[in-house]
Design a protein around this motif. Structure first.
Motif, PDB file in Angstrom:
ATOM      1  N   SER A   1      82.909  42.740  47.450  1.00 20.07           N
ATOM      2  CA  SER A   1      83.442  43.892  48.187  1.00 20.07           C
ATOM      3  C   SER A   1      82.416  44.465  49.157  1.00 20.07           C
ATOM      4  CB  SER A   1      83.868  44.985  47.193  1.00 20.07           C
ATOM      5  OG  SER A   1      84.305  46.140  47.871  1.00 20.07           O
ATOM      6  N   GLN A   2      82.832  44.673  50.372  1.00 21.89           N
ATOM      7  CA  GLN A   2      81.971  45.319  51.360  1.00 21.89           C
ATOM      8  C   GLN A   2      81.734  46.766  50.961  1.00 21.89           C
ATOM      9  OE1 GLN A   2      80.500  47.747  54.122  1.00 21.89           O
ATOM     10  NE2 GLN A   2      82.725  47.964  53.996  1.00 21.89           N
ATOM     11  N   SER A   3      82.823  47.508  50.820  1.00 13.80           N
ATOM     12  CA  SER A   3      82.720  48.962  50.580  1.00 13.80           C
ATOM     13  C   SER A   3      82.248  49.284  49.170  1.00 13.80           C
ATOM     14  CB  SER A   3      84.085  49.602  50.793  1.00 13.80           C
ATOM     15  OG  SER A   3      85.017  49.078  49.850  1.00 13.80           O
TER      16      SER A   3
ATOM     17  N   GLU B   1      95.629  41.426  62.182  1.00 13.88           N
ATOM     18  CA  GLU B   1      95.332  42.832  61.890  1.00 13.88           C
ATOM     19  C   GLU B   1      94.973  43.630  63.129  1.00 13.88           C
ATOM     20  OE1 GLU B   1      92.038  43.535  59.202  1.00 13.88           O
ATOM     21  OE2 GLU B   1      90.863  41.919  60.065  1.00 13.88           O
TER      22      GLU B   1
ATOM     23  N   LEU C   1      94.061  36.284  59.519  1.00 14.79           N
ATOM     24  CA  LEU C   1      93.993  37.724  59.225  1.00 14.79           C
ATOM     25  C   LEU C   1      93.326  38.484  60.368  1.00 14.79           C
ATOM     26  CD1 LEU C   1      94.475  40.083  57.290  1.00 14.79           C
ATOM     27  CD2 LEU C   1      92.287  39.563  56.207  1.00 14.79           C
ATOM     28  N   LYS C   2      92.241  37.910  60.901  1.00 16.25           N
ATOM     29  CA  LYS C   2      91.542  38.576  62.004  1.00 16.25           C
ATOM     30  C   LYS C   2      92.505  38.795  63.166  1.00 16.25           C
ATOM     31  CE  LYS C   2      88.647  40.131  60.872  1.00 16.25           C
ATOM     32  NZ  LYS C   2      88.322  39.989  59.464  1.00 16.25           N
TER      33      LYS C   2
ATOM     34  N   VAL D   1      87.243  48.408  61.427  1.00 22.25           N
ATOM     35  CA  VAL D   1      88.101  48.135  60.266  1.00 22.25           C
ATOM     36  C   VAL D   1      88.113  46.627  59.959  1.00 22.25           C
ATOM     37  CG1 VAL D   1      90.525  48.084  59.530  1.00 22.25           C
ATOM     38  CG2 VAL D   1      89.505  50.224  60.355  1.00 22.25           C
ATOM     39  N   ALA D   2      88.206  45.817  60.997  1.00 21.54           N
ATOM     40  CA  ALA D   2      88.214  44.360  60.788  1.00 21.54           C
ATOM     41  C   ALA D   2      86.794  43.899  60.481  1.00 21.54           C
ATOM     42  CB  ALA D   2      88.741  43.649  62.032  1.00 21.54           C
ATOM     43  N   THR D   3      86.616  43.334  59.321  1.00 20.38           N
ATOM     44  CA  THR D   3      85.263  42.941  58.919  1.00 20.38           C
ATOM     45  C   THR D   3      84.804  41.676  59.643  1.00 20.38           C
ATOM     46  OG1 THR D   3      83.847  42.392  57.053  1.00 20.38           O
ATOM     47  CG2 THR D   3      86.096  41.582  56.927  1.00 20.38           C
TER      48      THR D   3
ATOM     49  N   THR E   1      86.916  49.502  46.845  1.00 14.09           N
ATOM     50  CA  THR E   1      88.303  49.032  46.854  1.00 14.09           C
ATOM     51  C   THR E   1      88.916  49.207  45.456  1.00 14.09           C
ATOM     52  OG1 THR E   1      87.749  47.504  48.615  1.00 14.09           O
ATOM     53  CG2 THR E   1      89.767  47.042  47.372  1.00 14.09           C
TER      54      THR E   1
ATOM     55  N   CYS F   1      89.653  41.421  47.557  1.00 14.82           N
ATOM     56  CA  CYS F   1      90.836  41.673  48.394  1.00 14.82           C
ATOM     57  C   CYS F   1      90.551  41.241  49.837  1.00 14.82           C
ATOM     58  CB  CYS F   1      91.162  43.164  48.430  1.00 14.82           C
ATOM     59  SG  CYS F   1      91.521  43.870  46.816  1.00 14.82           S
ATOM     60  N   GLY F   2      91.602  40.905  50.549  1.00 15.67           N
ATOM     61  CA  GLY F   2      91.510  40.680  52.000  1.00 15.67           C
ATOM     62  C   GLY F   2      90.487  39.628  52.383  1.00 15.67           C
ATOM     63  N   SER F   3      89.664  39.971  53.363  1.00 10.09           N
ATOM     64  CA  SER F   3      88.670  39.015  53.852  1.00 10.09           C
ATOM     65  C   SER F   3      87.666  38.642  52.774  1.00 10.09           C
ATOM     66  CB  SER F   3      87.915  39.617  55.042  1.00 10.09           C
ATOM     67  OG  SER F   3      88.784  39.795  56.119  1.00 10.09           O
ATOM     68  N   ALA F   4      87.330  39.603  51.913  1.00  9.22           N
ATOM     69  CA  ALA F   4      86.381  39.318  50.832  1.00  9.22           C
ATOM     70  C   ALA F   4      86.973  38.233  49.923  1.00  9.22           C
ATOM     71  CB  ALA F   4      86.074  40.590  50.050  1.00  9.22           C
TER      72      ALA F   4
END
Ligand code: F6R
Length: 364
Positions: A103-105, A244, A240-241, A154-156, A108, A56-59
């Motif tokens: 995924s970072q976390s 957001e 995105l950066k 929050v912004a990776t 997700t 998802c998202g940046s990943a």
């Protein structure tokens, strides 16, 4: 603790050289790429016929870049999917499919659900995960950790950079196992990878220039990011950066798609950020810059050092140091992260905790 930096995002951007080195170094032994945690023999790697990268998202954006790298170097077909789409689309899993969940976390919800969907179909899942012991790390068949350390903003930024690094290593490993790169070629690309941390530091040291430029665009309402190939993937992340954390509407477009609709939004003074790191595509993207310029756009370009042609058409040019074009994202993203950051703080916004967003999206 912010370690003397004004915000976590700024601190984490500055941690990128170390995070990239920490993700790279444990997997390099005398110029060879060794990824023990992959748990796959060269024979098994040779059997892979299809890769899905799901995130998802940046990943997800790192996966869009990785597709070019895997396909270009290892010649394995790759599909990149948003986890929230993948899990509901009844994907076709062949016997020799590998699913990579990024995924970072590691928490997700949609990415975890996609992992479970793949596993339920008997497909091998490799997790590229930052948080040790997280759900995705525990449930994946194999885990390649990104060693970014805790990411608070929050912004990776640093997790994104290490996700790219991990996927470069995998692509090189797969290409070598499949006999598509010899030891000399691998050594050459590994030496480019090893230079990334110091090159990222250099780009970060020019942050004041990006800040000066960003301060001119605090009142922008719409910004467009354009590029082709890997430069399109970089544009997705740059856009995105910005949106957001600055709340400015921005969109990334594959540069060749502009004339199929978006160009109607270009008017006097509109900021267009053009990314040109892929030499084979320079000329095509330069012609897109000319098109938007003739409709009044102001163009900021990010390109490779030496590509001075761009100065003739763009209004403001940021140069990145020389690397293999497959790795250019790792460098080009730095000024784009800085741009988003400085627009956000210039507007007095809460850059580390933008409205409506959570660091880890554990709901669908
Ligand atoms: C954007 C951002 C998000 C995450 C996305 C996936 O700056 O941070 O788009 O990349 O929510 O999160 P993880 O990697 O934890 O699965």
């Amino acid at each position: 603790e912010k370690g003397g930096y004004a915000h976590f995002m700024l601190k984490e951007m500055h941690e990128q050289p170390k995070a990239v080195a920490d993700t790279l170094n444990p997997r390099l032994r005398d110029g060879e790429i060794v990824i023990e945690e992959l748990g796959m023999s060269d024979d098994e790697i040779r059997q892979i016929q299809k890769i899905y990268i799901v995130a998802c998202g940046s990943a997800y954006h790192t996966g869009v870049t990785a597709k070019y790298v895997f396909e270009g170097l290892a010649r394995i077909p790759v599909e990149v999917d948003l986890a929230s789409e993948f899990r509901y689309r009844n994907p076709i899993f062949g016997e020799n499919t590998l699913v990579i969940v990024v995924s970072q976390s590691g928490e997700t919800a949609d990415s975890l659900a996609a992992l479970r969907e793949a596993k339920a179909n008997g497909v091998r899942v490799l997790g590229i995960v930052n948080v040790v012991g997280s759900s995705i790390a525990r449930e994946a068949d194999n885990v390649m950790y990104t060693w970014a350390g805790p990411e608070i903003a929050v912004a990776t930024t640093k997790a994104y950079s290490t996700q790219l690094t991990a996927q470069y290593l995998l692509a090189l490993k797969f290409a070598q196992a499949r006999g598509l790169l010899n030891a000399e070629e691998i050594a050459c690309m590994v030496s480019d990878l090893k230079r990334l941390p110091e090159q990222i530091s250099l780009l970060l040291s020019h942050k004041e220039n990006v800040q000066k430029f960003a301060n001119r665009y605090l009142a922008a309402e719409h910004v467009f990011f354009i590029g082709r190939g890997i430069d399109y993937a970089i544009s997705l992340e740059g856009s995105l950066k910005l949106k957001e954390i600055s709340y400015i509407h921005s969109e990334a477009y594959a540069a060749g798609e502009l004339k199929h609709g978006t160009i109607s939004l270009i008017e006097d003074g509109r900021l267009v950020v053009a990314v040109l790191t892929q030499p084979s595509l320079y000329r095509k993207t330069i012609s897109n810059i000319v098109e938007v310029k003739s409709r009044g756009a102001f163009v900021m370009a990010v390109t490779n050092v030496g590509n001075t042609e761009v100065e003739k058409v763009a209004d403001y040019v940021i140069y990145i140091p020389e690397t293999n074009p497959y790795f250019a994202n790792s460098l080009a993203v730095i000024p784009l992260q800085l741009f988003g950051y400085y627009v956000s703080i210039g507007k007095g916004l809460d850059v580390d905790k933008p409205r409506n967003l959570a660091k880890s999206v554990t709901v669908e």
